[in-house]
Scaffold this motif. Sequence first.
Motif, PDB file in Angstrom:
ATOM      1  N   ASN A 171       0.802  -1.234   0.000  1.00  0.00           N
ATOM      2  CA  ASN A 171       0.000   0.000   0.000  1.00  0.00           C
ATOM      3  C   ASN A 171       0.832   1.280   0.000  1.00  0.00           C
ATOM      4  OD1 ASN A 171       1.023   0.069   2.605  1.00  0.00           O
ATOM      5  ND2 ASN A 171      -0.911  -0.610   3.553  1.00  0.00           N
ATOM      6  N   ASN A 172       2.136   1.121  -0.147  1.00  0.00           N
ATOM      7  CA  ASN A 172       3.052   2.271  -0.212  1.00  0.00           C
ATOM      8  C   ASN A 172       3.077   3.093   1.080  1.00  0.00           C
ATOM      9  OD1 ASN A 172       4.972   3.225  -2.107  1.00  0.00           O
ATOM     10  ND2 ASN A 172       3.788   5.095  -2.406  1.00  0.00           N
ATOM     11  N   GLN A 173       2.633   2.497   2.176  1.00  0.00           N
ATOM     12  CA  GLN A 173       2.642   3.189   3.464  1.00  0.00           C
ATOM     13  C   GLN A 173       4.066   3.345   3.975  1.00  0.00           C
ATOM     14  OE1 GLN A 173       0.572   1.119   6.561  1.00  0.00           O
ATOM     15  NE2 GLN A 173       1.059   2.621   8.150  1.00  0.00           N
ATOM     16  N   VAL A 174       4.397   4.527   4.461  1.00  0.00           N
ATOM     17  CA  VAL A 174       5.720   4.784   5.029  1.00  0.00           C
ATOM     18  C   VAL A 174       5.808   4.134   6.405  1.00  0.00           C
ATOM     19  CG1 VAL A 174       7.328   6.533   5.856  1.00  0.00           C
ATOM     20  CG2 VAL A 174       6.015   6.950   3.767  1.00  0.00           C
ATOM     21  N   LEU A 175       6.760   3.239   6.571  1.00  0.00           N
ATOM     22  CA  LEU A 175       6.948   2.547   7.837  1.00  0.00           C
ATOM     23  C   LEU A 175       8.081   3.144   8.658  1.00  0.00           C
ATOM     24  CD1 LEU A 175       6.630  -1.122   6.515  1.00  0.00           C
ATOM     25  CD2 LEU A 175       4.829   0.338   7.463  1.00  0.00           C
ATOM     26  N   TRP A 176       9.017   3.772   7.957  1.00  0.00           N
ATOM     27  CA  TRP A 176      10.197   4.322   8.642  1.00  0.00           C
ATOM     28  C   TRP A 176      10.909   5.258   7.691  1.00  0.00           C
ATOM     29  CZ3 TRP A 176      15.455   3.287   7.335  1.00  0.00           C
ATOM     30  CH2 TRP A 176      16.404   3.704   8.283  1.00  0.00           C
ATOM     31  N   SER A 177      11.384   6.377   8.218  1.00  0.00           N
ATOM     32  CA  SER A 177      12.132   7.330   7.409  1.00  0.00           C
ATOM     33  C   SER A 177      13.199   7.990   8.275  1.00  0.00           C
ATOM     34  CB  SER A 177      11.195   8.389   6.811  1.00  0.00           C
ATOM     35  OG  SER A 177      11.890   9.214   5.896  1.00  0.00           O
ATOM     36  N   GLU A 178      14.386   8.137   7.723  1.00  0.00           N
ATOM     37  CA  GLU A 178      15.493   8.654   8.524  1.00  0.00           C
ATOM     38  C   GLU A 178      16.384   9.556   7.665  1.00  0.00           C
ATOM     39  OE1 GLU A 178      17.201   8.744  12.362  1.00  0.00           O
ATOM     40  OE2 GLU A 178      15.529   7.514  11.709  1.00  0.00           O
ATOM     41  N   PRO A 179      16.636  10.796   8.127  1.00  0.00           N
ATOM     42  CA  PRO A 179      17.621  11.628   7.415  1.00  0.00           C
ATOM     43  C   PRO A 179      19.030  11.100   7.679  1.00  0.00           C
ATOM     44  CG  PRO A 179      16.859  12.730   9.405  1.00  0.00           C
ATOM     45  CD  PRO A 179      16.039  11.488   9.269  1.00  0.00           C
ATOM     46  N   VAL A 180      19.892  11.201   6.705  1.00  0.00           N
ATOM     47  CA  VAL A 180      21.271  10.718   6.865  1.00  0.00           C
ATOM     48  C   VAL A 180      22.251  11.792   6.406  1.00  0.00           C
ATOM     49  CG1 VAL A 180      20.695   8.285   6.623  1.00  0.00           C
ATOM     50  CG2 VAL A 180      21.220   9.608   4.586  1.00  0.00           C
ATOM     51  N   LYS A 181      23.428  11.738   6.996  1.00  0.00           N
ATOM     52  CA  LYS A 181      24.472  12.694   6.654  1.00  0.00           C
ATOM     53  C   LYS A 181      25.829  12.080   6.981  1.00  0.00           C
ATOM     54  CE  LYS A 181      25.966  17.478   7.469  1.00  0.00           C
ATOM     55  NZ  LYS A 181      25.715  18.725   8.251  1.00  0.00           N
ATOM     56  N   ASP A 182      26.759  12.218   6.053  1.00  0.00           N
ATOM     57  CA  ASP A 182      28.134  11.749   6.257  1.00  0.00           C
ATOM     58  C   ASP A 182      28.204  10.263   6.577  1.00  0.00           C
ATOM     59  OD1 ASP A 182      28.994  14.377   5.870  1.00  0.00           O
ATOM     60  OD2 ASP A 182      28.812  14.854   7.997  1.00  0.00           O
ATOM     61  N   THR A 183      27.389   9.469   5.922  1.00  0.00           N
ATOM     62  CA  THR A 183      27.457   8.022   6.089  1.00  0.00           C
ATOM     63  C   THR A 183      27.030   7.355   4.795  1.00  0.00           C
ATOM     64  OG1 THR A 183      26.778   6.127   7.453  1.00  0.00           O
ATOM     65  CG2 THR A 183      25.107   7.797   6.981  1.00  0.00           C
ATOM     66  N   GLN A 184      27.415   6.108   4.622  1.00  0.00           N
ATOM     67  CA  GLN A 184      27.060   5.345   3.428  1.00  0.00           C
ATOM     68  C   GLN A 184      26.253   4.094   3.787  1.00  0.00           C
ATOM     69  OE1 GLN A 184      28.533   6.374  -0.078  1.00  0.00           O
ATOM     70  NE2 GLN A 184      28.172   8.084   1.302  1.00  0.00           N
ATOM     71  N   HIS A 185      25.811   4.030   5.025  1.00  0.00           N
ATOM     72  CA  HIS A 185      24.977   2.894   5.428  1.00  0.00           C
ATOM     73  C   HIS A 185      24.187   3.259   6.683  1.00  0.00           C
ATOM     74  CE1 HIS A 185      28.698   2.294   7.808  1.00  0.00           C
ATOM     75  NE2 HIS A 185      27.875   1.807   8.725  1.00  0.00           N
ATOM     76  N   ILE A 186      23.040   2.616   6.848  1.00  0.00           N
ATOM     77  CA  ILE A 186      22.231   2.828   8.040  1.00  0.00           C
ATOM     78  C   ILE A 186      21.373   1.583   8.272  1.00  0.00           C
ATOM     79  CG2 ILE A 186      20.307   3.882   6.781  1.00  0.00           C
ATOM     80  CD1 ILE A 186      19.884   5.741   9.178  1.00  0.00           C
ATOM     81  N   ARG A 187      21.166   1.268   9.540  1.00  0.00           N
ATOM     82  CA  ARG A 187      20.340   0.114   9.863  1.00  0.00           C
ATOM     83  C   ARG A 187      18.912   0.562  10.157  1.00  0.00           C
ATOM     84  NH1 ARG A 187      21.082  -4.267  14.851  1.00  0.00           N
ATOM     85  NH2 ARG A 187      19.416  -5.662  14.177  1.00  0.00           N
ATOM     86  N   TYR A 188      17.974  -0.172   9.588  1.00  0.00           N
ATOM     87  CA  TYR A 188      16.561   0.079   9.860  1.00  0.00           C
ATOM     88  C   TYR A 188      16.294  -0.114  11.353  1.00  0.00           C
ATOM     89  CZ  TYR A 188      11.534  -0.982  10.029  1.00  0.00           C
ATOM     90  OH  TYR A 188      10.196  -1.000  10.335  1.00  0.00           O
ATOM     91  N   ASN A 189      15.650   0.878  11.983  1.00  0.00           N
ATOM     92  CA  ASN A 189      15.383   0.775  13.422  1.00  0.00           C
ATOM     93  C   ASN A 189      13.910   1.042  13.760  1.00  0.00           C
ATOM     94  OD1 ASN A 189      15.233   3.520  13.071  1.00  0.00           O
ATOM     95  ND2 ASN A 189      16.952   4.039  14.414  1.00  0.00           N
ATOM     96  N   GLY A 190      13.038   0.759  12.788  1.00  0.00           N
ATOM     97  CA  GLY A 190      11.614   0.876  13.051  1.00  0.00           C
ATOM     98  C   GLY A 190      11.059  -0.414  13.637  1.00  0.00           C
ATOM     99  N   GLU A 191       9.749  -0.585  13.564  1.00  0.00           N
ATOM    100  CA  GLU A 191       9.127  -1.825  14.018  1.00  0.00           C
ATOM    101  C   GLU A 191       9.631  -2.983  13.166  1.00  0.00           C
ATOM    102  OE1 GLU A 191       6.998  -2.449  16.571  1.00  0.00           O
ATOM    103  OE2 GLU A 191       7.372  -0.386  17.209  1.00  0.00           O
ATOM    104  N   PRO A 192       9.901  -4.153  13.790  1.00  0.00           N
ATOM    105  CA  PRO A 192      10.426  -5.286  13.022  1.00  0.00           C
ATOM    106  C   PRO A 192       9.572  -5.572  11.789  1.00  0.00           C
ATOM    107  CG  PRO A 192      10.451  -5.785  15.368  1.00  0.00           C
ATOM    108  CD  PRO A 192       9.720  -4.492  15.225  1.00  0.00           C
TER     109      PRO A 192
END
Length: 221
Positions: A103-124
Amino acid sequence: MVKPVVSNLAILAFILVSFIGLTQQLSIAEKKNPSNTSWFNISRLLFTKKPPVNPRKGGSRPTEIICMISPDAPNTRRKIWSDRPLFIWQGNVSKVTVKSLNNNQVLWSEPVKDTQHIRYNGEPLKPGQSYKWEVNSNRFITFQIIDMQQRDRITTQLQTIEAQLQKQGANQEAIALAKANYFAEYQLWSDVLQQIYSVNPPSAELNNLRQQITQNLCTDQ
């Protein structure tokens, strides 16, 4: 004339037996002490002429080019064990978003800066469900969490591996390497990469491997 030949054969036999014995001892020692193993096998698998990871590139100008490394975009949708996946890219990314594919619902969104990777930390994320991760709200890749039965089986096996290694006194990096090798056997490449980035601080060898990931996988093969 016969004696020298017999003597030489005896010497060769002795050397061969000694070599076999030494090889077996090294193999046993490596199994007992997993910290002696290397990330070389993982890098060899990742950086072949036809790498198992197929990043997707986007952008018309060099400053806009973004290489989405993991989850990647193979011919079939990438399946992942982790319900909190790691997102890896190369390029100028300002925001990472995860949406439900249904349904294209946003589950998690995070701004990033000075990195090339990030771990998802929303609901499993849920086993068997498909999702997409977006960068900068204009490029995305879809992926799927493996089904519950398979995920539970893998989770149990990983717990057994970790418990055995901890009993042997293995450090965090040795455990991550064992898990990475396990995931590689099942071709769960996103989870392999997640293990590579899970160790803090990494050894010099592991840190070098991380640098090679963006350099090698985002270069046209």
